[in-house]
Scaffold this motif. Sequence first.
Motif, PDB file in Angstrom:
ATOM      1  N   ILE A 110     -13.435  89.973  12.222  1.00 16.71           N
ATOM      2  CA  ILE A 110     -12.495  89.605  13.290  1.00 16.71           C
ATOM      3  C   ILE A 110     -11.157  89.183  12.708  1.00 16.71           C
ATOM      4  N   LEU A 111     -11.207  88.390  11.666  1.00 16.19           N
ATOM      5  CA  LEU A 111      -9.982  87.865  11.060  1.00 16.19           C
ATOM      6  C   LEU A 111      -9.318  88.868  10.123  1.00 16.19           C
ATOM      7  N   GLY A 112      -9.969  89.994   9.883  1.00 18.38           N
ATOM      8  CA  GLY A 112      -9.382  91.050   9.055  1.00 18.38           C
ATOM      9  C   GLY A 112      -9.253  90.690   7.590  1.00 18.38           C
ATOM     10  N   ILE A 113     -10.088  89.765   7.115  1.00 22.41           N
ATOM     11  CA  ILE A 113      -9.936  89.277   5.740  1.00 22.41           C
ATOM     12  C   ILE A 113     -10.215  90.368   4.715  1.00 22.41           C
ATOM     13  N   HIS A 114     -11.069  91.318   5.078  1.00 17.24           N
ATOM     14  CA  HIS A 114     -11.393  92.398   4.138  1.00 17.24           C
ATOM     15  C   HIS A 114     -10.159  93.162   3.686  1.00 17.24           C
ATOM     16  N   GLU A 149      -4.433  74.435  15.944  1.00 21.19           N
ATOM     17  CA  GLU A 149      -3.650  75.637  16.271  1.00 21.19           C
ATOM     18  C   GLU A 149      -4.305  76.905  15.695  1.00 21.19           C
ATOM     19  N   PRO A 150      -5.561  77.178  16.014  1.00 24.68           N
ATOM     20  CA  PRO A 150      -6.256  78.327  15.417  1.00 24.68           C
ATOM     21  C   PRO A 150      -5.698  79.676  15.840  1.00 24.68           C
ATOM     22  N   PHE A 151      -5.056  79.746  17.017  1.00 22.76           N
ATOM     23  CA  PHE A 151      -4.569  81.034  17.507  1.00 22.76           C
ATOM     24  C   PHE A 151      -3.165  81.366  17.012  1.00 22.76           C
ATOM     25  N   ALA A 152      -2.461  80.381  16.496  1.00 23.16           N
ATOM     26  CA  ALA A 152      -1.107  80.621  15.998  1.00 23.16           C
ATOM     27  C   ALA A 152      -1.147  81.546  14.778  1.00 23.16           C
ATOM     28  N   ASP A 153      -0.172  82.396  14.672  1.00 28.81           N
ATOM     29  CA  ASP A 153       0.003  83.321  13.541  1.00 28.81           C
ATOM     30  C   ASP A 153      -0.998  84.477  13.531  1.00 28.81           C
ATOM     31  N   LEU A 154      -1.867  84.571  14.549  1.00 27.47           N
ATOM     32  CA  LEU A 154      -2.792  85.694  14.641  1.00 27.47           C
ATOM     33  C   LEU A 154      -2.263  86.694  15.665  1.00 27.47           C
ATOM     34  N   ASP A 155      -2.510  87.986  15.424  1.00 26.46           N
ATOM     35  CA  ASP A 155      -2.051  88.971  16.395  1.00 26.46           C
ATOM     36  C   ASP A 155      -2.934  88.935  17.635  1.00 26.46           C
ATOM     37  N   LEU A 156      -2.497  89.624  18.689  1.00 28.48           N
ATOM     38  CA  LEU A 156      -3.145  89.522  19.991  1.00 28.48           C
ATOM     39  C   LEU A 156      -4.614  89.930  19.940  1.00 28.48           C
ATOM     40  N   MET A 157      -4.934  91.014  19.244  1.00 31.78           N
ATOM     41  CA  MET A 157      -6.307  91.478  19.184  1.00 31.78           C
ATOM     42  C   MET A 157      -7.208  90.464  18.482  1.00 31.78           C
ATOM     43  N   LYS A 158      -6.711  89.877  17.383  1.00 25.57           N
ATOM     44  CA  LYS A 158      -7.494  88.875  16.661  1.00 25.57           C
ATOM     45  C   LYS A 158      -7.700  87.636  17.525  1.00 25.57           C
ATOM     46  N   LYS A 159      -6.688  87.270  18.305  1.00 22.17           N
ATOM     47  CA  LYS A 159      -6.820  86.113  19.197  1.00 22.17           C
ATOM     48  C   LYS A 159      -7.938  86.333  20.207  1.00 22.17           C
ATOM     49  N   LYS A 160      -7.982  87.520  20.793  1.00 18.37           N
ATOM     50  CA  LYS A 160      -9.000  87.813  21.800  1.00 18.37           C
ATOM     51  C   LYS A 160     -10.391  87.826  21.185  1.00 18.37           C
ATOM     52  N   LYS A 161     -10.519  88.434  20.013  1.00 18.72           N
ATOM     53  CA  LYS A 161     -11.817  88.489  19.343  1.00 18.72           C
ATOM     54  C   LYS A 161     -12.261  87.103  18.889  1.00 18.72           C
TER      55      LYS A 161
END
Length: 240
Positions: A110-114, A149-161
Amino acid sequence: MQLSLQDVVKQYNGTTILNGVSASFYAGHCYLLLGQNGAGKSTLAKCMVGDEKVDAGSIILNGSTSQVFDEIAMQYQTFESYKHLRIREIIQLFKILTENAYYSEELYEILGIHSYERMLLKNASGGQRKAVSIFLAFLLNKPILLLDEPFADLDLMKKKKLLYFLQTSMQQQNKLLIIISHEVAEFEALFDYIYILDKGKIVEHGKKDELQQKYKHAVLPGIEGIYFDVTGQVLGGRGA
């Protein structure tokens, strides 16, 4: 499980930041902590995880003040440790050192860390560091999670997931989740209770549904309307 704050006071250089804060939090629920910059939210969070020592009052878990801080994991707004390690090395280090670590492949995806796990932390963006901090907070596998502030700096798709992950993980693992956030409009389904902090004091609190009914004639919709009616402030902005 119950986490309680009783008349918590915190001062810096003679200035009172928290002025008798009392609140109760229960497992299986998500709490939203609202307030303008300088209201005392981050200071309160740091007191709750033991980064700052309170000047008066108590922080109590299940009737005891001992080992409270061992049961809380916090995701900080910035993650600056181990700058010269690669992100995957940091995560592996935490995994090895953490007893009963919760390594979620779903959250990793979800966070795209890979896509940036081989990057040195010092070269990571604010959003990437935020993602690492979120992942590590879950990896520590504590019964109480405090997200700043977990949703800050994340793109929209990552926020939803991330929203969906938080909802399901809280239910499945019976976590106590406390979130500090200015972004609420798209995430209202996540929150069960709301606490509003202003000038170091709790000025309103309660179940979200009950507060929405109480402030049903607010000029702004949803939680933002509640906040505006209570404080005269727009979330993240200036007063009326």
